[in-house]
Write a protein that holds these residues in place. Structure first.
Motif, PDB file in Angstrom:
ATOM      1  N   GLN A  29       7.259  45.894 -18.650  1.00 57.45           N
ATOM      2  CA  GLN A  29       6.562  44.606 -18.729  1.00 57.45           C
ATOM      3  C   GLN A  29       5.540  44.428 -17.597  1.00 57.45           C
ATOM      4  O   GLN A  29       4.860  43.409 -17.533  1.00 57.45           O
ATOM      5  CB  GLN A  29       7.570  43.457 -18.685  1.00 57.45           C
ATOM      6  N   GLY A  30       5.462  45.408 -16.685  1.00 53.66           N
ATOM      7  CA  GLY A  30       4.471  45.356 -15.621  1.00 53.66           C
ATOM      8  C   GLY A  30       4.973  44.876 -14.269  1.00 53.66           C
ATOM      9  O   GLY A  30       4.192  44.735 -13.328  1.00 53.66           O
ATOM     10  N   TYR A  31       6.275  44.640 -14.166  1.00 57.20           N
ATOM     11  CA  TYR A  31       6.839  44.210 -12.893  1.00 57.20           C
ATOM     12  C   TYR A  31       7.182  45.420 -12.028  1.00 57.20           C
ATOM     13  O   TYR A  31       7.494  46.493 -12.541  1.00 57.20           O
ATOM     14  CB  TYR A  31       8.110  43.387 -13.115  1.00 57.20           C
ATOM     15  N   GLU A  32       7.164  45.223 -10.724  1.00 58.12           N
ATOM     16  CA  GLU A  32       7.663  46.228  -9.793  1.00 58.12           C
ATOM     17  C   GLU A  32       9.106  45.839  -9.481  1.00 58.12           C
ATOM     18  O   GLU A  32       9.361  44.729  -9.014  1.00 58.12           O
ATOM     19  CB  GLU A  32       6.829  46.245  -8.519  1.00 58.12           C
ATOM     20  N   VAL A  33      10.041  46.735  -9.756  1.00 62.31           N
ATOM     21  CA  VAL A  33      11.466  46.424  -9.655  1.00 62.31           C
ATOM     22  C   VAL A  33      12.097  47.102  -8.446  1.00 62.31           C
ATOM     23  O   VAL A  33      11.938  48.297  -8.235  1.00 62.31           O
ATOM     24  CB  VAL A  33      12.207  46.848 -10.948  1.00 62.31           C
ATOM     25  N   CYS A  34      12.824  46.310  -7.660  1.00 59.96           N
ATOM     26  CA  CYS A  34      13.649  46.807  -6.566  1.00 59.96           C
ATOM     27  C   CYS A  34      15.099  46.570  -6.994  1.00 59.96           C
ATOM     28  O   CYS A  34      15.571  45.429  -6.956  1.00 59.96           O
ATOM     29  CB  CYS A  34      13.355  46.048  -5.282  1.00 59.96           C
ATOM     30  N   PRO A  35      15.800  47.611  -7.440  1.00 62.30           N
ATOM     31  CA  PRO A  35      17.167  47.415  -7.935  1.00 62.30           C
ATOM     32  C   PRO A  35      18.197  47.372  -6.805  1.00 62.30           C
ATOM     33  O   PRO A  35      18.010  47.973  -5.745  1.00 62.30           O
ATOM     34  CB  PRO A  35      17.389  48.649  -8.819  1.00 62.30           C
ATOM     35  N   ALA A  36      19.284  46.634  -7.057  1.00 66.48           N
ATOM     36  CA  ALA A  36      20.408  46.576  -6.126  1.00 66.48           C
ATOM     37  C   ALA A  36      21.687  46.487  -6.944  1.00 66.48           C
ATOM     38  O   ALA A  36      21.770  45.697  -7.880  1.00 66.48           O
ATOM     39  CB  ALA A  36      20.285  45.375  -5.192  1.00 66.48           C
ATOM     40  N   GLY A  37      22.702  47.272  -6.573  1.00 60.45           N
ATOM     41  CA  GLY A  37      23.944  47.344  -7.324  1.00 60.45           C
ATOM     42  C   GLY A  37      25.036  46.403  -6.867  1.00 60.45           C
ATOM     43  O   GLY A  37      26.140  46.433  -7.401  1.00 60.45           O
ATOM     44  N   SER A  38      24.738  45.535  -5.878  1.00 60.98           N
ATOM     45  CA  SER A  38      25.743  44.575  -5.402  1.00 60.98           C
ATOM     46  C   SER A  38      25.047  43.512  -4.561  1.00 60.98           C
ATOM     47  O   SER A  38      23.895  43.677  -4.146  1.00 60.98           O
ATOM     48  CB  SER A  38      26.804  45.272  -4.545  1.00 60.98           C
ATOM     49  N   GLY A  39      25.796  42.445  -4.287  1.00 60.61           N
ATOM     50  CA  GLY A  39      25.267  41.388  -3.428  1.00 60.61           C
ATOM     51  C   GLY A  39      24.913  41.872  -2.035  1.00 60.61           C
ATOM     52  O   GLY A  39      23.822  41.574  -1.541  1.00 60.61           O
TER      53      GLY A  39
END
Length: 130
Positions: A29-39
């Motif tokens: 969708q054109g977003y830059e994503v910074c993933p995180a697997g937990s709080g």
């Protein structure tokens, strides 16, 4: 390669497959994503990255999404980016009080990518107008 003006999302989910799917869907969708697997990982990412919107699963461990955002709000106050909560549970009748500065949206799973994009953009608009 992402454009310099791409909207940066912190996407938080403790289920690796869901996190990967959200990353792919939002990147398309054109977003830059910074993933995180937990709080706790999300707090680390937020400390080092410029984030425009947080997409947060509600049911996670060791902290649920609400607790994670409470901790973020305590640290960042009004500077906290807007949050879109995702949950397989119906929207709570009363959202938890996360403080007056937390702009939040809520989306029930399953959802279409267009619905998530709508909530992200609505959260951004609300934050800019607050």
């Amino acid at each position: 390669m992402t454009s310099p003006d791409a909207v940066r999302l912190l996407v938080v989910d403790d289920e690796a497959q869901i996190l990967e799917l959200l990353d792919l869907t939002l990147s398309i969708q054109g977003y830059e994503v910074c993933p995180a697997g937990s709080g706790p990982v999300a707090l680390e990412v937020l400390a080092r990255e410029q984030i425009d919107v947080i997409v947060m699963d509600v049911l996670m461990t060791p902290w649920d999404g609400f607790e994670t955002v409470r901790r973020m709000a305590a640290q960042y106050g009004a500077a906290l980016p807007p949050v879109v909560f995702l949950s397989g549970l119906a929207r709570p009748a009363v959202m938890p009080d996360l403080g007056p500065d937390v702009v939040q949206e809520y989306l029930v799973k399953p959802f279409r990518p267009s619905q998530l994009v709508e909530r992200i953009e609505e959260a951004r608009r609300r934050k800019l107008s607050s």
